[in-house]
Design a protein around this motif. Structure first.
Motif, PDB file in Angstrom:
ATOM      1  N   UNK A  99       0.834  -1.209   0.000  1.00  0.00           N
ATOM      2  CA  UNK A  99       0.000   0.000   0.000  1.00  0.00           C
ATOM      3  C   UNK A  99       0.869   1.260   0.000  1.00  0.00           C
ATOM      4  N   UNK A 100       1.988   1.190   0.734  1.00  0.00           N
ATOM      5  CA  UNK A 100       2.901   2.342   0.754  1.00  0.00           C
ATOM      6  C   UNK A 100       3.452   2.597  -0.641  1.00  0.00           C
ATOM      7  N   UNK A 101       3.787   1.516  -1.349  1.00  0.00           N
ATOM      8  CA  UNK A 101       4.425   1.669  -2.644  1.00  0.00           C
ATOM      9  C   UNK A 101       3.437   2.001  -3.761  1.00  0.00           C
ATOM     10  N   UNK A 102       2.252   1.340  -3.729  1.00  0.00           N
ATOM     11  CA  UNK A 102       1.330   1.452  -4.869  1.00  0.00           C
ATOM     12  C   UNK A 102       0.103   2.309  -4.582  1.00  0.00           C
ATOM     13  N   UNK A 103      -0.087   2.723  -3.331  1.00  0.00           N
ATOM     14  CA  UNK A 103      -1.251   3.548  -3.015  1.00  0.00           C
ATOM     15  C   UNK A 103      -2.472   2.716  -2.676  1.00  0.00           C
ATOM     16  N   UNK A 104      -3.562   3.407  -2.364  1.00  0.00           N
ATOM     17  CA  UNK A 104      -4.766   2.729  -1.857  1.00  0.00           C
ATOM     18  C   UNK A 104      -5.866   2.627  -2.919  1.00  0.00           C
ATOM     19  N   UNK A 105      -5.606   3.221  -4.091  1.00  0.00           N
ATOM     20  CA  UNK A 105      -6.652   3.230  -5.114  1.00  0.00           C
ATOM     21  C   UNK A 105      -6.752   1.874  -5.825  1.00  0.00           C
ATOM     22  N   UNK A 106      -7.990   1.422  -6.109  1.00  0.00           N
ATOM     23  CA  UNK A 106      -8.267   0.161  -6.819  1.00  0.00           C
ATOM     24  C   UNK A 106      -7.628  -1.053  -6.128  1.00  0.00           C
ATOM     25  N   UNK A 121      -9.746   1.526   1.893  1.00  0.00           N
ATOM     26  CA  UNK A 121      -9.329   0.181   1.485  1.00  0.00           C
ATOM     27  C   UNK A 121     -10.311  -0.887   1.982  1.00  0.00           C
ATOM     28  N   UNK A 122     -10.756  -0.748   3.235  1.00  0.00           N
ATOM     29  CA  UNK A 122     -11.549  -1.831   3.830  1.00  0.00           C
ATOM     30  C   UNK A 122     -13.058  -1.665   3.665  1.00  0.00           C
ATOM     31  N   UNK A 123     -13.509  -0.512   3.190  1.00  0.00           N
ATOM     32  CA  UNK A 123     -14.955  -0.347   2.992  1.00  0.00           C
ATOM     33  C   UNK A 123     -15.297   0.271   1.630  1.00  0.00           C
ATOM     34  N   UNK A 124     -14.809   1.507   1.378  1.00  0.00           N
ATOM     35  CA  UNK A 124     -15.273   2.210   0.177  1.00  0.00           C
ATOM     36  C   UNK A 124     -14.827   1.517  -1.115  1.00  0.00           C
ATOM     37  N   UNK A 125     -13.629   0.958  -1.135  1.00  0.00           N
ATOM     38  CA  UNK A 125     -13.176   0.271  -2.358  1.00  0.00           C
ATOM     39  C   UNK A 125     -14.048  -0.932  -2.723  1.00  0.00           C
ATOM     40  N   UNK A 126     -14.282  -1.868  -1.791  1.00  0.00           N
ATOM     41  CA  UNK A 126     -15.163  -2.987  -2.166  1.00  0.00           C
ATOM     42  C   UNK A 126     -16.582  -2.546  -2.521  1.00  0.00           C
ATOM     43  N   UNK A 127     -17.081  -1.506  -1.823  1.00  0.00           N
ATOM     44  CA  UNK A 127     -18.429  -0.996  -2.156  1.00  0.00           C
ATOM     45  C   UNK A 127     -18.427  -0.450  -3.584  1.00  0.00           C
TER      46      UNK A 127
END
Lengths: 284, 231
Positions: A202-209, A246-252
């Motif tokens: 996550x640090x390297x690639x970010x939290x998007x997608x 990461x743990x809520x909005x992305x899967x939604x």
């Protein structure tokens, strides 16, 4: 903290797991159709399984305050058994149902011609049913398998934002994010990916997608790995908003593309039954 | 032998009531879907399960909910007859969730199936879902279920507390043997000091000779109590 586990096989888990997951903050799960640890030998056992994913399991989850959705498919392993292939002809009936939010798990296990055929055909079904696709990447020869999967996804014509490639690691995450697909990570006690390695990614690639799941099933696995990853993120300096993303909005956002992710907190009802059967013991 | 003959009334035609409650989007979807099914029966596989989220599921009238009625429109659009129709309807039931299965069961009297759908009624009666049992015991079961099975179905309703006024055909199909079974049930309940559901009494009283002296006494006491409560 609210948590959405985008990949967990609750059919294999206990009511204690549901209680612990709720206490940890899990409020919604997606259960992908997969194999059972021993092979099925006829289409009929798939149908009973699909009916369970759409009937008994959402009922059970709701009794613990958790919303349950599923994905339906012929999984890669069993796509190699000609006795199971007729399942492909009946998937239309199940992919049309209300709580089905993606086609999956599809993908490669041993990269056979039979798996090629099942993968391509089910990506077409995702397009026809306007559903996202959950694509498993192989445990063996993972990097080559992931590259080949991305080629098949591209050839199918499905929009990359409708596809998640799952069970990724340090060597496969880059090519998946570059393709426009979503990147899924299964956090396991010993294999696949750990919460600390996940934090580094996550640090390297970010939290998007990015989707983080426990993929807990009948094997050694831990249904609280989503929460443990969230805690590891916080310990590493990520803020509450990044954890929620990461743990809520992305899967939604990912499964919401199905148009069928109706999130509504269930109210456990001791008297409720499914087809007249309940999870109570003793008494009527 | 059943007292039978009068054919129980068919359910209301779902079309007119549906048209008045569906919005334009839902109505268009349903019309187009029915046309697709009429042109290609295989289309029903994708369309039938999608009805609830496309059309809604509120109550429409005493017999139908909106989703059941809309699904009835799709089933009656199938361009099939006889065994071919029964096979398709059976597969929709087999792969259906409880709401889809209720819709299939409620639509049976509108389909020309003869006895071919009795296996669906029997499967439902083996289960424990009271909403499905109720849906199965409509005009189709009243017209086609053999006497012995019809009696067992009524007794099952009594045990799972489905009010008997929801069972179609009881007025014409209740016979002496059913009255005897219900009288024995009442006797058992009274001997155990438990209540007897009131809705079985009209059937029992229609065949007074099935009531033994002991039960008569108990029922009279019970009736006296009820009259007292009502006054």
């Amino acid at each position: 903290m609210r948590i959405f586990d985008p990949h967990i096989h609750m059919t294999s888990r206990t009511t204690d797991d549901y209680e612990a997951m709720y206490a940890a903050g899990v409020r919604a799960v997606v259960e992908p159709a997969f194999w059972l640890g021993q092979p099925r030998t006829s289409p009929e056992s798939f149908y009973d399984y699909f009916d369970g994913l759409l009937g008994w399991e959402p009922y059970r989850a709701a009794q613990f305050g958790i919303q349950h959705f599923c994905t339906i498919a012929l999984n890669p392993k069993e796509a190699n058994d000609p006795r199971c292939l007729p399942v492909l002809d009946e998937l239309d009936r199940y992919l049309a149902k209300d709580r089905v939010v993606a086609v999956g798990e599809i993908g490669y296990d041993s990269m056979t011609p039979e798996e090629d055929e099942a993968l391509a055909r089910q990506l077409q079904l995702a397009i026809e049913h306007e559903l996202p696709a959950l694509v498993h990447t192989p445990h063996r020869d993972k990097a080559a398998g992931t590259r080949r999967t991305l080629d098949v996804v591209r050839e199918s014509g499905i929009a990359p934002e409708l596809v998640v490639l799952d069970h990724l690691n340090e060597l496969t995450v880059g090519m998946v994010l570059d393709s426009g697909c979503w990147a899924g990570f299964s956090i396991y006690p010993k294999t696949k990916m750990s919460e600390d390695r996940m934090v580094e990614i996550l640090k390297e690639h970010g939290t998007e997608r990015v989707l983080v799941n426990s993929a807990a099933d009948w094997g050694r696995s831990d249904p609280l790995k989503t929460r443990k990853t969230a805690d590891a993120m916080l310990a590493a300096g990520f803020g509450d908003d990044a954890v929620d993303e990461v743990l809520w909005r992305n899967p939604v956002a990912f499964y919401g593309q199905s148009g069928r992710l109706e999130l509504e907190e269930p109210k456990p009802d001791e008297e409720a039954t499914f087809r007249g059967n309940s999870i109570r013991r003793g008494g009527a | 032998m059943a007292v039978t003959t009068a054919s129980p009334s068919a359910p209301p035609d779902p079309h007119p009531a549906l048209i008045s409650v569906l919005d334009d989007t839902a109505r268009t979807w349903l019309d187009e879907s029915a046309a697709k099914v009429a042109a290609d029966p295989a289309a029903v596989r994708r369309l039938f399960p999608a009805v609830r989220r496309r059309c809604g599921h509120a109550r429409l009238d005493a017999y139908w909910t909106v989703d059941e009625a809309a699904r009835a429109v799709l089933l009656t659009a199938l361009p099939l007859r006889g065994q071919a129709l029964a096979d398709d309807v059976t597969r929709l039931h087999r792969h259906g969730d409880p709401a889809e299965q209720r819709a299939v069961l409620r639509t049976l009297p509108l389909l020309d199936l003869g006895d071919l759908a009795l296996p669906l009624v029997r499967e439902t009666l083996r289960g424990n879902d009271t909403t499905l049992i109720e849906a199965a015991l409509g005009p189709y079961a009243a017209a086609h279920l053999p006497d012995a099975e019809y009696r067992q179905a009524v007794l099952k309703c009594v045990f799972c507390e489905i009010p008997l006024d929801r069972v179609t055909g009881l007025d014409t199909r209740a016979d002496r043997e059913l009255a005897r079974m219900l009288a024995d049930f009442a006797h058992e309940r009274l001997a155990a000091g438990r209540d007897v559901p009131q809705d079985i009494l009209p059937v029992v009283r229609a065949f007074p000779d099935v009531i033994g002296a002991e039960l008569k006494h108990a029922l009279t006491d019970r009736l006296t109590d009820i009259l007292k409560e009502e006054s």
